[in-house]
Each structure stands twice: as structure tokens, then as C-alpha cells.
Design an enzyme around this catalytic site. Structure first.
Site, PDB file in Angstrom:
ATOM      1  CB  SER A 129      -0.927   0.028   1.219  1.00  0.00           C
ATOM      2  OG  SER A 129      -1.433   1.313   1.474  1.00  0.00           O
ATOM      3  CE1 TYR A 137      -4.422  -1.682   5.409  1.00  0.00           C
ATOM      4  CE2 TYR A 137      -3.293   0.323   4.703  1.00  0.00           C
ATOM      5  CZ  TYR A 137      -3.889  -0.892   4.404  1.00  0.00           C
ATOM      6  OH  TYR A 137      -3.956  -1.318   3.099  1.00  0.00           O
TER       7      TYR A 137
END
Length: 246
Positions: free
Chosen positions: A128, A141
Site C-alpha cells: 500500500s 495499518y
């Protein structure tokens, strides 16, 4: 990818499903690992709880047993939780770090011998853009994705002598159930309407104002795992629609 033996996690939906579909189409055998695998999905379904050591071990062992070896691992499984740091549930922190960071480590550890034996083993983490930059309300995250970029760099250095290449692909927001599921929490955290979340929050950091599609990410994965990706290792490869150019 013809004849390659691959393990893909989070393969029942979203990015993982698109990756599994692409690798199967390109001739690979794929163990499609998910907490709730899709029996009708691409590859050979396998159920595993990747928040546990046992689940990661079982996934690697199953791939080795079914395929007689393993030369490709794609650590993609993940989920999201959106909350301010003062309200962030401790159990969600533990679970996110377990799936997004500890699972890739365990998969690499358990598959390392097979990847080395293959002579041209590939390890890829879907890291990501949040492996490169931060956003508010996503402490676990962002921390885990930054960690997995560091893990990949270490794997690349340790694996070079054995022919193992390790990369982290860092896409911007992708049109997946994971993104759709966080809209309500994003609206609450940012104090905007749910209808405004996509434009005002999700694609706001993108220079190109759109979502990536899962098939686009799978295309990049196929390139990096194929002959064209032979020069990439230890790299965090941005696929971020200009996000990190700012």
C-alpha cells in the site's frame, strides 16, 4: 508464470482475487488462501487464519504438499480499522499487526527453504501507499505497512545469494470491499458526509483523482513476478496515482 507454484493470501476478494486470477491465467498453480476461501474462485482454495502462526504454517505446508514445492509467495491479506489514536481499540491494533506484518514474516520464514531451493524464488508483499506515507486515524495499518516495507528490504538482502527476490508493491486506494467498508468510519472520523468521503478523503491525496482497479494491481504484480521484474528486489514500488510525488 507458466509452471510457477504460488501462494496468494487474501485471495477470495479484491486485490488478492485479481492477483490469483491473473497468475492462474498466466499458467501458475495458485493456492488461494483466505479466512473464508471461495470454492468457485481462482486457484485452489485453502482456509487459514493468518493472524495465527498455525494458519501461516498450514498454508505453506499445504502449498508444498500440493505443488511439490513453492517458488512464489504474495502476501496480500489485510483489513482496516479507522479510529483516532485515543480511541483506537488495542485488540484491533494487535489483529492488524498480526495479519499485515507478522503474517508476511511467517510466510517468508516458513517458505524460505522452498524459495531458495527454487533458485529464482519471489516474495511479494502488497504494502500500500501507506507503507510510504501516513494518513490520520489509521495508526495500526500505517505502522504495519511501513513495517512490511522494512521486512521486504531485509528479505531482499538475505535472499540475494539464493536467488530470492523480494519486493513491496505500494498501490494507492483500490476499488475493493476493504475500501468500501471503511466509508462510514472515514466519514465519522473526518466529520464529513458518507457521500463526500470518496472525493474529500479517499482520492484527495491522489494527483489523479480516481481509484485503481484490482486488475491494474494484478497487472503490476504479474510484471514484477515475471521476467520483466528480475531487476527489482528490496524495492517499495509506488503505484500511487501521484500520491507520493507531493
Amino acid at each position: 508464470m507458466e509452471g510457477r507454484r504460488a501462494l496468494v493470501t487474501g485471495a477470495a476478494s479484491g486485490i488478492g482475487r485479481a492477483i490469483a486470477e491473473r497468475l492462474v491465467a498466466d499458467g501458475a498453480r495458485v493456492l488461494a488462501v483466505d479466512l473464508e476461501p471461495d470454492a468457485d474462485g481462482p486457484g485452489e482454495p485453502f482456509a487459514a487464519d493468518l493472524a495465527t502462526r498455525e494458519g501461516n504454517r498450514a498454508a505453506v505446508d499445504s502449498a508444498l504438499e500440493r505443488f511439490g514445492g513453492l517458488d512464489t509467495v504474495v502476501a496480500n491479506a489485510g483489513f482496516q480499522h479507522v479510529a483516532p489514536i485515543a480511541e483506537f481499540p488495542e485488540d484491533r491494533w494487535d489483529a492488524l499487526v498480526a495479519v499485515l506484518l507478522t503474517s508476511p514474516f511467517l510466510l517468508a520464514r516458513y517458505a524460505w527453504g522452498a524459495l531458495a531451493e527454487a533458485g529464482d524464488g519471489r516474495f511479494m508483499a502488497i504494502a500500500s501507499a501507506h507503507g510510504l506515507v501516513a494518513s490520520p486515524f489509521k495508526a495500526a495499518y500505517v505502522a504495519a505497512k511501513h513495517g512490511v516495507v522494512g521486512l521486504v528490504k531485509t528479505l531482499a538482502l538475505e535472499g540475494a545469494e539464493s536467488g530470492i527476490l523480494a519486493t513491496a508493491l505500494c498501490p494507492a486506494f483500490v476499488r475493493t470491499p476493504l475500501v468500501e467498508a471503511q466509508i462510514a468510519d472515514q466519514a465519522k472520523a473526518h466529520r464529513v458526509s458518507a457521500e463526500r468521503v470518496l472525493e474529500d478523503v479517499i482520492v484527495a491525496p491522489h494527483a489523479v483523482k480516481r481509484l485503481l482497479e484490482p486488475a491494474e494491481v494484478a497487472e503490476a504484480v504479474a510484471f514484477l513476478l515475471g521476467p520483466g521484474g528480475a531487476g527489482f528486489t528490496g524495492a517499495a514500488v509506488p503505484m500511487d496515482l501521484g500520491w507520493t510525488a507531493r
